[in-house]
Design an enzyme around this catalytic site. Sequence first.
Site, short mmCIF file in Angstrom:
data_model
loop_
_atom_site.label_atom_id
_atom_site.label_comp_id
_atom_site.label_asym_id
_atom_site.label_seq_id
_atom_site.Cartn_x
_atom_site.Cartn_y
_atom_site.Cartn_z
N HIS A 18 0.78 -1.14 0.03
CA HIS A 18 0.05 -0.04 0.15
C HIS A 18 0.78 1.18 -0.05
O HIS A 18 2.12 1.17 -0.02
CB HIS A 18 -1.02 0.15 1.13
CG HIS A 18 -0.37 -0.17 2.57
ND1 HIS A 18 0.46 -1.05 3.19
CD2 HIS A 18 -0.12 1.01 3.53
CE1 HIS A 18 0.94 -0.90 4.22
NE2 HIS A 18 0.59 0.55 4.42
N HIS A 36 1.07 3.84 2.08
CA HIS A 36 1.66 4.58 3.18
C HIS A 36 3.05 5.03 3.11
O HIS A 36 3.75 3.93 2.71
CB HIS A 36 1.28 3.90 4.35
CG HIS A 36 -0.41 4.12 4.92
ND1 HIS A 36 -0.96 3.42 5.76
CD2 HIS A 36 -1.16 4.99 4.37
CE1 HIS A 36 -2.06 3.56 5.91
NE2 HIS A 36 -2.28 4.62 5.17
N ASP A 63 5.71 4.96 4.89
CA ASP A 63 6.84 3.91 5.40
C ASP A 63 6.84 2.52 4.68
O ASP A 63 8.19 2.01 4.69
CB ASP A 63 6.35 3.40 7.00
CG ASP A 63 5.06 2.73 6.91
OD1 ASP A 63 4.15 3.34 6.53
OD2 ASP A 63 5.02 2.06 7.96
N HIS A 64 6.07 2.35 3.64
CA HIS A 64 6.18 1.43 2.89
C HIS A 64 6.68 1.89 1.53
O HIS A 64 7.25 0.74 0.63
CB HIS A 64 4.98 0.47 2.80
CG HIS A 64 4.39 -0.08 4.00
ND1 HIS A 64 4.45 -1.37 4.11
CD2 HIS A 64 4.12 0.49 5.21
CE1 HIS A 64 4.06 -1.79 5.46
NE2 HIS A 64 3.64 -0.46 5.80
N HIS A 88 -6.98 -3.23 5.76
CA HIS A 88 -6.18 -1.94 6.41
C HIS A 88 -6.92 -0.54 6.15
O HIS A 88 -8.07 -0.83 5.52
CB HIS A 88 -4.89 -1.85 5.82
CG HIS A 88 -3.61 -0.95 6.65
ND1 HIS A 88 -3.84 -1.03 7.99
CD2 HIS A 88 -2.92 -0.11 5.99
CE1 HIS A 88 -2.95 -0.08 7.98
NE2 HIS A 88 -2.36 0.48 7.03
N ASP A 148 0.57 -4.28 5.85
CA ASP A 148 -0.43 -3.96 7.30
C ASP A 148 -1.75 -4.48 7.12
O ASP A 148 -2.32 -4.42 6.19
CB ASP A 148 -0.44 -2.44 7.23
CG ASP A 148 0.90 -1.67 7.58
OD1 ASP A 148 1.97 -2.63 7.62
OD2 ASP A 148 1.04 -0.52 7.56
N HIS A 191 6.79 -4.89 11.30
CA HIS A 191 6.15 -3.86 11.42
C HIS A 191 6.04 -3.45 12.94
O HIS A 191 4.77 -3.04 13.42
CB HIS A 191 4.82 -3.90 10.65
CG HIS A 191 4.23 -2.43 10.39
ND1 HIS A 191 3.45 -1.44 11.21
CD2 HIS A 191 4.27 -1.36 9.50
CE1 HIS A 191 3.11 -0.59 10.65
NE2 HIS A 191 3.83 -0.39 9.51
#
Length: 319
Positions: free
Chosen positions: A59, A61, A63-64, A137, A208, A266
């Site tokens: 996805h 976000h 941080d990914h 998520h 996530d 995570h």
Amino acid sequence: MRVTFLGTSGAVPTTARNPPAVAVEREGDRFLFDCGEGTQRQMMRYRTGFDVDHVFVSHLHGDHVLGLPGLVQTLDFNDREAPLAIHAPAGTRSRLEDLVYAVADPPDFPVRITQVQPGEVALERPDYEVRAVAVDHRTTAVGYALVEAERKGRFDREKAEAELGIPPGPKYSRLHDGEAVEHGGRTIQPEEVVGPPRPGRRLVYTGDTRPCESVIEAARDADLLIHDGTFASDLADRAVETAHATAAEAAAVATEAGARRLVVTHVSTRYAGDPSPVAEEVAAGFEGDLALVAEDGLSIAVPFPDAEEGAQVEYREAG
């Protein structure tokens, strides 16, 4: 198959943990699952190399995915010519393109962004496939399952040679490929010397997610499940609020699925100094062969289901 955890923190990096990224090497093919900020440095640090052809994004976000622009530029600086495929959830292509090309001209090698819905095959090869898995998520997101095809049954050379009198040679290959052969005045059927098909390996990466039935089904009898385990159970309400899982929930998912091995990742920065609350829940709640909380540099060699030895676990030091 070797799995190396390049980043294991949730949301933001810590002094010990990079944002999410998992490198997978399968018989010469190399993949990345997610690409958090600084992933290219982790690839050097833990010696996974840059020879990656496919990146699977769970996805968008930050941080990914914030490691993608830097990785693409570094590959370009290294005179890469081979295409790079980036797979991402349906509906995210334009934003992913904006991110990859945000601070530089397009690279001199092709970058192909493909979109996948849950259940669709993102990458198909003769002996394995990577398909998207539905997750739960708070944004458009998928997980991924790397599923190998069945392997040929074991060839009983002793029976072929000693009992049936077939000398080593082309007839062995033909029998192993499922073809009957003529020998000694009769037809030898493959099943006389070849055992039943043997299962391949199954690796599932959730990204996530909350615990959900689709992940349980995707991870049925998985050789390795990599599951969101952001919080310990004392923060279960926070896990629900942010659409993540607790370590205990991840362990329950893996146990219900019958997965052989579980690694939770995570990990929230709340446990930066002491991840033992997460580790204790994983160990207590999972009934399989191996239960770990990921750390940067954790590397696992995943054997075939019928192998006599178990998974080989090591912690790679910085190179």
